[in-house]
Design a protein around this motif. Structure first.
Motif, PDB file in Angstrom:
ATOM      1  N   ASN A 156     -12.748  22.295  20.283  1.00  0.00           N
ATOM      2  CA  ASN A 156     -13.646  23.164  19.533  1.00  0.00           C
ATOM      3  C   ASN A 156     -12.980  23.530  18.214  1.00  0.00           C
ATOM      4  N   LEU A 157     -13.604  24.359  17.430  1.00  0.00           N
ATOM      5  CA  LEU A 157     -13.096  24.660  16.096  1.00  0.00           C
ATOM      6  C   LEU A 157     -11.843  25.513  16.116  1.00  0.00           C
ATOM      7  N   ASP A 158     -11.501  26.062  17.263  1.00  0.00           N
ATOM      8  CA  ASP A 158     -10.252  26.826  17.390  1.00  0.00           C
ATOM      9  C   ASP A 158      -9.100  25.955  17.860  1.00  0.00           C
ATOM     10  N   GLY A 159      -9.380  24.669  18.081  1.00  0.00           N
ATOM     11  CA  GLY A 159      -8.336  23.765  18.543  1.00  0.00           C
ATOM     12  C   GLY A 159      -8.176  23.737  20.030  1.00  0.00           C
ATOM     13  N   ARG A 182      -7.026  24.741  26.687  1.00  0.00           N
ATOM     14  CA  ARG A 182      -5.705  25.049  26.112  1.00  0.00           C
ATOM     15  C   ARG A 182      -5.628  24.509  24.679  1.00  0.00           C
ATOM     16  N   SER A 183      -4.843  25.163  23.838  1.00  0.00           N
ATOM     17  CA  SER A 183      -4.725  24.756  22.433  1.00  0.00           C
ATOM     18  C   SER A 183      -4.003  23.413  22.336  1.00  0.00           C
ATOM     19  N   ILE A 184      -4.543  22.542  21.528  1.00  0.00           N
ATOM     20  CA  ILE A 184      -3.943  21.198  21.408  1.00  0.00           C
ATOM     21  C   ILE A 184      -2.578  21.247  20.750  1.00  0.00           C
ATOM     22  N   THR A 185      -2.321  22.273  19.932  1.00  0.00           N
ATOM     23  CA  THR A 185      -1.030  22.335  19.234  1.00  0.00           C
ATOM     24  C   THR A 185       0.138  22.501  20.196  1.00  0.00           C
ATOM     25  N   ARG A 186      -0.154  22.949  21.452  1.00  0.00           N
ATOM     26  CA  ARG A 186       0.917  23.062  22.448  1.00  0.00           C
ATOM     27  C   ARG A 186       1.428  21.687  22.870  1.00  0.00           C
ATOM     28  N   PHE A 187       0.631  20.649  22.614  1.00  0.00           N
ATOM     29  CA  PHE A 187       0.987  19.300  23.070  1.00  0.00           C
ATOM     30  C   PHE A 187       1.357  18.358  21.900  1.00  0.00           C
ATOM     31  N   LEU A 188       1.431  18.926  20.711  1.00  0.00           N
ATOM     32  CA  LEU A 188       1.882  18.153  19.550  1.00  0.00           C
ATOM     33  C   LEU A 188       3.369  18.441  19.380  1.00  0.00           C
ATOM     34  N   TYR A 189       4.190  17.541  19.898  1.00  0.00           N
ATOM     35  CA  TYR A 189       5.602  17.860  20.083  1.00  0.00           C
ATOM     36  C   TYR A 189       6.416  17.914  18.788  1.00  0.00           C
ATOM     37  N   VAL A 190       5.957  17.256  17.767  1.00  0.00           N
ATOM     38  CA  VAL A 190       6.754  17.214  16.537  1.00  0.00           C
ATOM     39  C   VAL A 190       6.071  18.051  15.471  1.00  0.00           C
ATOM     40  N   GLU A 191       6.884  18.811  14.733  1.00  0.00           N
ATOM     41  CA  GLU A 191       6.336  19.745  13.753  1.00  0.00           C
ATOM     42  C   GLU A 191       5.475  19.065  12.688  1.00  0.00           C
ATOM     43  N   PRO A 192       5.887  17.899  12.134  1.00  0.00           N
ATOM     44  CA  PRO A 192       5.004  17.280  11.135  1.00  0.00           C
ATOM     45  C   PRO A 192       3.608  17.005  11.676  1.00  0.00           C
ATOM     46  N   GLU A 198      -3.441  20.369  11.843  1.00  0.00           N
ATOM     47  CA  GLU A 198      -4.096  21.588  11.364  1.00  0.00           C
ATOM     48  C   GLU A 198      -4.724  21.387   9.993  1.00  0.00           C
ATOM     49  N   ASN A 199      -4.035  20.627   9.118  1.00  0.00           N
ATOM     50  CA  ASN A 199      -4.605  20.329   7.796  1.00  0.00           C
ATOM     51  C   ASN A 199      -5.848  19.462   7.923  1.00  0.00           C
ATOM     52  N   ALA A 200      -5.806  18.495   8.862  1.00  0.00           N
ATOM     53  CA  ALA A 200      -6.973  17.629   9.059  1.00  0.00           C
ATOM     54  C   ALA A 200      -8.151  18.434   9.606  1.00  0.00           C
ATOM     55  N   LEU A 201      -7.888  19.349  10.542  1.00  0.00           N
ATOM     56  CA  LEU A 201      -8.961  20.178  11.093  1.00  0.00           C
ATOM     57  C   LEU A 201      -9.592  21.032   9.997  1.00  0.00           C
ATOM     58  N   GLN A 209     -16.459  15.851   6.881  1.00  0.00           N
ATOM     59  CA  GLN A 209     -16.170  14.428   6.771  1.00  0.00           C
ATOM     60  C   GLN A 209     -14.925  14.101   7.597  1.00  0.00           C
ATOM     61  N   THR A 210     -14.833  12.834   8.002  1.00  0.00           N
ATOM     62  CA  THR A 210     -13.659  12.385   8.765  1.00  0.00           C
ATOM     63  C   THR A 210     -12.389  12.543   7.935  1.00  0.00           C
ATOM     64  N   GLN A 211     -11.325  13.016   8.550  1.00  0.00           N
ATOM     65  CA  GLN A 211     -10.016  13.159   7.913  1.00  0.00           C
ATOM     66  C   GLN A 211      -8.999  12.347   8.716  1.00  0.00           C
ATOM     67  N   TRP A 212      -7.989  11.849   8.030  1.00  0.00           N
ATOM     68  CA  TRP A 212      -6.969  11.088   8.745  1.00  0.00           C
ATOM     69  C   TRP A 212      -5.588  11.349   8.148  1.00  0.00           C
ATOM     70  N   GLY A 213      -4.595  11.002   8.919  1.00  0.00           N
ATOM     71  CA  GLY A 213      -3.205  11.121   8.501  1.00  0.00           C
ATOM     72  C   GLY A 213      -2.343  10.218   9.353  1.00  0.00           C
ATOM     73  N   GLU A 214      -1.052  10.130   9.030  1.00  0.00           N
ATOM     74  CA  GLU A 214      -0.130   9.278   9.778  1.00  0.00           C
ATOM     75  C   GLU A 214       1.098  10.077  10.174  1.00  0.00           C
ATOM     76  N   TYR A 215       1.671   9.749  11.322  1.00  0.00           N
ATOM     77  CA  TYR A 215       2.895  10.409  11.755  1.00  0.00           C
ATOM     78  C   TYR A 215       3.726   9.425  12.577  1.00  0.00           C
ATOM     79  N   THR A 216       4.998   9.748  12.712  1.00  0.00           N
ATOM     80  CA  THR A 216       5.954   8.917  13.444  1.00  0.00           C
ATOM     81  C   THR A 216       6.474   9.701  14.649  1.00  0.00           C
ATOM     82  N   TYR A 217       6.570   9.017  15.772  1.00  0.00           N
ATOM     83  CA  TYR A 217       7.006   9.671  17.018  1.00  0.00           C
ATOM     84  C   TYR A 217       8.129   8.851  17.637  1.00  0.00           C
TER      85      TYR A 217
END
Length: 729
Positions: A156-159, A182-192, A198-201, A209-217
């Motif tokens: 939802n819009l609160d994550g 539960r908030s999805i940010t609890r399961f995003l293990y890396v700070e970036p 959060e910026n994409a949301l 509009q659709t937003q995208w980004g890239e990250y390394t794990y």
């Protein structure tokens, strides 16, 4: 914009239906009409838009049938090129749509249930029907979404998580029931990733509009690096007016990133030495110049060439040459600072970028260290060698204000170092630039001079010293270029030697000289001697004897009318090889002369072995007729020695009456110089030949009148010591 293709991967080959070897020879505008997605994506037009904006561009395009969807990323490069990535995201879009539709279906069913509850709040049948519908929808959704190889979820819009697929659950080792709410940010293990999500949301809520980004794990257990692409797509209500949630997909793009890195490596690094190539070097140079402008510092470029690299290749083989290139590249890297760059520019050439320099004196320790390390013996492929480097250095802003100008001037300085003897460090200056520009202009134009009939022959007359009888002519080549005018041989012949054009030019001179002899004999019934200067490369060429023989035979002339002038230094350097060639030419009657005799180190023993008929005494021996000059004292011994071994002697460069008197007094045989005539073009020959024939007839009449043979008259005239040359011819 030309849209020339510089590099492609297998995917682009498949997309266009053409092999890489074909694609690299064509422009994108030529091949794109045959591409599979040509109708829906005008890639050349997108490149034009990107070039106009100067900014990176990311866009999505559907095929005409709306079945496939492509994400296109265009990134301008420093060398005015573009890196283009085309990714088929059809599966992602399909999964997005399915998730959104599922969310909408659930929301719609919930809405219907709420309405029915209001009307039939006590009906068990309603609760049972609603439960069955929701359970059926959930089962269908889970079967579908759990088969995708991507992390999929809705929030939802609160994550807060409202749904998740099996890959998500497995990754966080939590069941879907425990994830819901539960908030999805609890399961995003890396700070970036948390920040990216959060910026994409926020972007989705703001733009819908659709937003995208890239990250390394980095996996903690396997320590492998994985790359992911995050896609957040808005979920709108049934009326498509209000955003009620987001659909998220985290796609594993590690393979794509690895391929992208390989392509980047191919585009910006040398495959042999693994050093940056010229493209990446130029990009770094541009940045360094920008920094220098702000900080008022110096940026220097060294253009480096391995001396005699071709000789190493020819002697030890190409594998040895490759190892030498790698070794030199690594040695250069050891000599520079961390902020500097070593690049391989071309076959045996390297570039150094020395930036953030406060004073030019800071360059010398680096350059001296390079020279010191390179000069040490190196063992490569079981061979011990001591290579040397020629270096040209140019400095911003003194030697140029752009990267292109700095690179060109560094290369010019390097070639000047080559000319000065190699193994030299030479700093650029504008005087050598003008010389190199002129040399380059000569080379480019000289290649077409033969086919454009721009060469002409001039002729300088030669006379018997005691009688002024016309002996013949020395042929002198000139180059009459429409743009540069008349170019003297002293300027263009060294260029012809360097770039391998001298053989064709030399053949042309010999053939035209023989044809001119034929014309003179036919018109005047007079057999002249025409002397032709021969270069070292001509004389050592395996076909030289046949070139001369063919020219004489085709012109149908007596071979003794052709005289080949060879520099004394050439004979001294290649005596045995040249001796055999000269003997072969002498055997068919061609005359051989030694030019600039006395200026080299040719021994008298060698002179005796050679089939020489004439030596041309260097002008320095009689330039000043002052008898107190030791060099003038050598005139008589040189002439006397030549006569004793039955060789005639010709003095060239005669300009004064005093010189003539001196040479006749010392019994010189022949004379040539500006005292008589300057070199004349073909149309000036007639007057000289006619006058020469008249003089010969006059001498014949005088000898008959005196009752003397020609030889007897000649002896009498020798007593006059040059009196016959009181006037110029």
């Amino acid at each position: 914009m030309d849209c020339d293709i510089l590099e492609v991967n297998l995917g682009f080959e498949t997309l266009c239906g053409l092999a890489k070897s074909v694609l690299l020879k064509q422009s994108l505008r030529e091949i794109w009409p045959s591409a599979a997605i040509r109708d829906s994506i005008d890639l050349p037009d997108l490149l034009h838009q990107c070039a106009s904006s100067g900014q990176s561009m990311i866009t999505e395009r559907y095929s005409d049938d709306q079945i496939r969807c492509y994400r296109i990323h265009l990134d301008p490069q420093a060398d005015d090129g573009f890196a283009v990535h085309i990714q088929d995201i059809s599966e992602t879009k399909y999964l997005d749509a399915e998730l959104i539709q599922r969310y909408r279906d659930i929301d719609h069913l919930q809405h219907l249930t709420d309405e029915l509850k209001k009307r039939l709040s006590s009906s068990d049948q309603l609760r049972h029907a609603s439960k069955n519908i929701l359970e059926l929808s959930d089962r269908r959704f889970k079967v579908m979404v759990n088969h995708f190889d991507a992390i999929a979820y809705t929030c939802n819009l609160d994550g807060a998580i409202t749904a998740a697929n099996k890959k998500f659950c497995d990754g966080v080792q939590t069941s879907e029931e425990d994830l819901i709410g539960r908030s999805i940010t609890r399961f995003l293990y890396v700070e970036p990733l948390t920040t990216i999500w959060e910026n994409a949301l926020a972007g989705v809520i703001r733009t819908q509009q659709t937003q995208w980004g890239e990250y390394t794990y980095k996996d903690a257990q396997s320590e492998t690096i994985r790359h992911y692409q995050l896609n957040l797509t808005p979920i709108l209500d049934a009326e498509q007016n209000t955003i009620i949630g987001v659909c998220g997909l985290n796609l594993d793009i590690t393979d794509f990133k690895q391929k992208e890195n390989r392509m980047t490596r191919l585009a910006y690094y040398d495959s042999l030495t693994q050093l940056p190539n010229k493209t990446l070097f130029t990009d770094r140079l541009n940045r360094a110049i920008s920094t220098s402008k702000r900080t008022h510092s110096i940026t220097a470029v060294a253009f480096i060439d391995i001396d005699d690299f071709k000789k190493f290749n020819d002697t030890y083989g190409y594998e040895f040459g490759n190892q030498l290139l790698v070794h030199v590249g690594h040695t250069l890297q050891r000599c520079i600072r961390e902020c500097d760059t070593v690049a391989r520019s071309s076959e045996d050439k390297f570039l150094l970028l020395l930036q953030d320099v406060r004073h030019i004196n800071e360059l010398f320790p680096i350059l001296d260290r390079i020279k010191s390390l390179i000069h040490k013996p190196h063992r490569i492929a079981e061979q011990e060698i001591c290579p040397t480097l020629s270096m040209g250095i140019s400095v911003y802003p003194n030697d140029g204000l752009s990267s292109e100008e700095i690179l060109i001037n560094a290369e010019i300085a390097m070639y000047k170092a080559k000319d000065l003897g190699k193994d030299i460090q030479h700093f650029f200056n504008y005087n050598i630039k003008q010389i190199i520009i002129r040399k380059t202009q000569l080379e480019a134009t000289l290649k077409h001079a033969m086919q454009n009939n721009e060469f002409i022959l001039y002729y300088q007359s030669q006379y018997e010293a005691h009688t002024r009888r016309l002996r013949g002519f020395e042929t002198l080549i000139r180059w009459n270029n429409p743009q540069m005018g008349l170019v003297l041989p002293s300027e263009f012949l060294p260029v012809a030697e360097e770039y391998g054009l001298i053989l064709d030019i030399g053949r042309w001179v010999i053939e035209h000289a023989c044809q001119k002899i034929h014309e003179i004999i036919s018109v005047y019934q007079y057999n002249p001697i025409l002397a032709v200067n021969i270069s070292e490369k001509q004389l050592l060429h395996p076909d030289f004897i046949s070139i001369v023989t063919d020219a004489v035979q085709q012109a149908e002339i007596p071979a003794h009318c052709l005289e080949l002038e060879i520099s004394e230094s050439i004979v001294d350097n290649h005596f045995q090889q040249i001796l055999d060639v000269l003997k072969s030419l002498d055997s068919i009657g061609v005359r051989i002369a030694i030019d600039k005799f006395g200026s080299g180190k040719l021994s008298f023993n060698h002179l005796l072995e050679l089939p020489i008929r004439l030596v041309k005494m260097d002008k320095s021996f009689f330039d000043e007729t002052n008898t107190s000059d030791p060099r003038n004292l050598m005139t008589e011994p040189i002439i006397s020695f030549a006569h004793k071994i039955n060789i005639e002697l010709l003095a060239e460069g005669v300009e004064t009456q005093e010189q003539i008197d001196h040479l006749i007094r010392e019994h010189c045989d022949h004379i040539q110089g500006y005292f008589f005539e300057e070199p004349v073009p073909e149309e000036g020959l007639a007057e000289i030949i006619t006058k020469g024939i008249q003089e010969k007839k006059a001498l014949t009449r005088k000898s008959h009148k005196a009752g003397l043979t020609y030889e007897g008259l000649l002896k009498q005239r020798k007593q006059q010591v040059g009196g016959y040359w009181d006037e110029k011819q």
